[in-house]
Design a protein around this motif. Structure first.
Motif, PDB file in Angstrom:
ATOM      1  N   THR A 129      25.476  19.563   4.035  1.00  0.00           N
ATOM      2  CA  THR A 129      25.054  18.279   4.594  1.00  0.00           C
ATOM      3  C   THR A 129      25.172  18.419   6.110  1.00  0.00           C
ATOM      4  O   THR A 129      26.280  18.531   6.644  1.00  0.00           O
ATOM      5  CB  THR A 129      25.945  17.125   4.099  1.00  0.00           C
ATOM      6  N   VAL A 130      24.012  18.442   6.789  1.00  0.00           N
ATOM      7  CA  VAL A 130      23.996  18.601   8.239  1.00  0.00           C
ATOM      8  C   VAL A 130      24.039  17.215   8.861  1.00  0.00           C
ATOM      9  O   VAL A 130      23.041  16.492   8.870  1.00  0.00           O
ATOM     10  CB  VAL A 130      22.760  19.398   8.707  1.00  0.00           C
ATOM     11  N   GLU A 131      25.219  16.853   9.348  1.00  0.00           N
ATOM     12  CA  GLU A 131      25.464  15.530   9.915  1.00  0.00           C
ATOM     13  C   GLU A 131      24.992  15.471  11.359  1.00  0.00           C
ATOM     14  O   GLU A 131      25.089  16.458  12.089  1.00  0.00           O
ATOM     15  CB  GLU A 131      26.959  15.225   9.891  1.00  0.00           C
ATOM     16  N   ILE A 132      24.511  14.295  11.764  1.00  0.00           N
ATOM     17  CA  ILE A 132      24.156  14.035  13.158  1.00  0.00           C
ATOM     18  C   ILE A 132      25.241  13.132  13.728  1.00  0.00           C
ATOM     19  O   ILE A 132      25.541  12.069  13.157  1.00  0.00           O
ATOM     20  CB  ILE A 132      22.792  13.330  13.280  1.00  0.00           C
ATOM     21  N   GLU A 133      25.802  13.528  14.837  1.00  0.00           N
ATOM     22  CA  GLU A 133      26.857  12.731  15.455  1.00  0.00           C
ATOM     23  C   GLU A 133      26.353  11.319  15.747  1.00  0.00           C
ATOM     24  O   GLU A 133      25.298  11.131  16.358  1.00  0.00           O
ATOM     25  CB  GLU A 133      27.318  13.405  16.749  1.00  0.00           C
ATOM     26  N   GLY A 134      27.102  10.324  15.264  1.00  0.00           N
ATOM     27  CA  GLY A 134      26.780   8.931  15.530  1.00  0.00           C
ATOM     28  C   GLY A 134      25.697   8.333  14.652  1.00  0.00           C
ATOM     29  O   GLY A 134      25.293   7.191  14.868  1.00  0.00           O
ATOM     30  N   GLU A 135      25.212   9.068  13.662  1.00  0.00           N
ATOM     31  CA  GLU A 135      24.149   8.560  12.783  1.00  0.00           C
ATOM     32  C   GLU A 135      24.677   8.413  11.357  1.00  0.00           C
ATOM     33  O   GLU A 135      25.513   9.194  10.907  1.00  0.00           O
ATOM     34  CB  GLU A 135      22.941   9.502  12.785  1.00  0.00           C
ATOM     35  N   ALA A 136      24.147   7.419  10.645  1.00  0.00           N
ATOM     36  CA  ALA A 136      24.585   7.160   9.279  1.00  0.00           C
ATOM     37  C   ALA A 136      24.000   8.165   8.283  1.00  0.00           C
ATOM     38  O   ALA A 136      24.630   8.478   7.276  1.00  0.00           O
ATOM     39  CB  ALA A 136      24.191   5.743   8.865  1.00  0.00           C
ATOM     40  N   LYS A 137      22.805   8.663   8.558  1.00  0.00           N
ATOM     41  CA  LYS A 137      22.151   9.597   7.643  1.00  0.00           C
ATOM     42  C   LYS A 137      22.182  11.011   8.228  1.00  0.00           C
ATOM     43  O   LYS A 137      22.138  11.185   9.440  1.00  0.00           O
ATOM     44  CB  LYS A 137      20.695   9.195   7.414  1.00  0.00           C
ATOM     45  N   PRO A 138      22.212  12.015   7.349  1.00  0.00           N
ATOM     46  CA  PRO A 138      22.196  13.395   7.834  1.00  0.00           C
ATOM     47  C   PRO A 138      20.795  13.849   8.255  1.00  0.00           C
ATOM     48  O   PRO A 138      19.791  13.269   7.838  1.00  0.00           O
ATOM     49  CB  PRO A 138      22.681  14.196   6.620  1.00  0.00           C
ATOM     50  N   ALA A 139      20.760  14.903   9.052  1.00  0.00           N
ATOM     51  CA  ALA A 139      19.486  15.512   9.442  1.00  0.00           C
ATOM     52  C   ALA A 139      18.909  16.326   8.300  1.00  0.00           C
ATOM     53  O   ALA A 139      17.692  16.432   8.150  1.00  0.00           O
ATOM     54  CB  ALA A 139      19.682  16.411  10.664  1.00  0.00           C
ATOM     55  N   CYS A 140      19.791  16.916   7.496  1.00  0.00           N
ATOM     56  CA  CYS A 140      19.343  17.805   6.429  1.00  0.00           C
ATOM     57  C   CYS A 140      20.396  17.857   5.334  1.00  0.00           C
ATOM     58  O   CYS A 140      21.594  17.860   5.620  1.00  0.00           O
ATOM     59  CB  CYS A 140      19.104  19.209   7.000  1.00  0.00           C
ATOM     60  N   VAL A 141      19.939  17.877   4.110  1.00  0.00           N
ATOM     61  CA  VAL A 141      20.789  18.221   2.972  1.00  0.00           C
ATOM     62  C   VAL A 141      20.076  19.353   2.251  1.00  0.00           C
ATOM     63  O   VAL A 141      18.857  19.293   2.039  1.00  0.00           O
ATOM     64  CB  VAL A 141      21.068  17.031   2.030  1.00  0.00           C
ATOM     65  N   ALA A 142      20.819  20.394   1.912  1.00  0.00           N
ATOM     66  CA  ALA A 142      20.194  21.569   1.318  1.00  0.00           C
ATOM     67  C   ALA A 142      21.177  22.303   0.422  1.00  0.00           C
ATOM     68  O   ALA A 142      22.385  22.297   0.670  1.00  0.00           O
ATOM     69  CB  ALA A 142      19.699  22.515   2.411  1.00  0.00           C
ATOM     70  N   GLU A 143      20.637  22.923  -0.600  1.00  0.00           N
ATOM     71  CA  GLU A 143      21.384  23.845  -1.436  1.00  0.00           C
ATOM     72  C   GLU A 143      20.823  25.232  -1.187  1.00  0.00           C
ATOM     73  O   GLU A 143      19.657  25.497  -1.487  1.00  0.00           O
ATOM     74  CB  GLU A 143      21.225  23.519  -2.923  1.00  0.00           C
ATOM     75  N   THR A 144      21.634  26.103  -0.613  1.00  0.00           N
ATOM     76  CA  THR A 144      21.201  27.468  -0.373  1.00  0.00           C
ATOM     77  C   THR A 144      21.812  28.380  -1.437  1.00  0.00           C
ATOM     78  O   THR A 144      22.886  28.098  -1.973  1.00  0.00           O
ATOM     79  CB  THR A 144      21.601  27.966   1.026  1.00  0.00           C
ATOM     80  N   VAL A 145      21.098  29.446  -1.736  1.00  0.00           N
ATOM     81  CA  VAL A 145      21.529  30.388  -2.754  1.00  0.00           C
ATOM     82  C   VAL A 145      21.741  31.747  -2.100  1.00  0.00           C
ATOM     83  O   VAL A 145      20.867  32.247  -1.397  1.00  0.00           O
ATOM     84  CB  VAL A 145      20.493  30.508  -3.897  1.00  0.00           C
TER      85      VAL A 145
END
Length: 150
Positions: A129-145
């Motif tokens: 979960t790639v969080e953005i500082e100060g934002e409620a939603k993330p920039a990216c959510v990903a499952e890598t293998v």
């Protein structure tokens, strides 16, 4: 920082939270370099003046730039010191819930998903979960293998 030295340690960590990495500043130069590397020069990424009047109030990072930063964002969270090769095998799921404005900072929260022992090695799924500082939603959510060879 969590260090995995053996494939057995990776298998045992299935389902565990690994932690959250350090903040990384996203600047216009990084976005411009990504545009050059990929040929994606869409104005929302590279035209600072036009983007200021656009839907996001400024330039935004390419979604695939954000995705490509996942290995770097994970460097402070865990490391794989297993003996064999480590291969990016794929991505199961990727979403970009929030545009990443240039000038913001991001970091990744990572957990270990499913870990599967295969004849060729160990396949691990990492949930980012790639969080953005100060934002409620993330920039990216990903499952890598990742495929770890013995």
């Amino acid at each position: 920082m969590r260090t995995f030295n053996t494939l057995q340690e990776v298998v045992a960590a299935a389902g565990e939270e690994l932690g959250t990495g350090d903040w990384l500043q996203i600047d216009q130069e990084r976005v411009n370099q990504f545009a050059e590397a990929t040929g994606d020069h869409q104005w929302i990424h590279v035209d600072v003046e036009r983007s200021a009047q656009g839907p996001f109030g400024g330039t935004i990072a390419h979604g695939y730039l954000t995705l490509s930063l996942i290995p770097a964002l994970g460097m402070g969270v865990f490391e794989l010191e297993t003996p064999g090769a480590k291969l990016n095998y794929g991505v199961n799921k990727v979403r970009f819930p929030m545009p990443l404005r240039v000038g913001k900072r991001v970091r990744s929260h990572i957990s270990m998903g499913e870990v599967t022992e295969l004849p060729t090695g160990v396949q691990m799924v990492l949930k980012h979960t790639v969080e953005i500082e100060g934002e409620a939603k993330p920039a990216c959510v990903a499952e890598t293998v990742v495929l770890l060879l013995p």
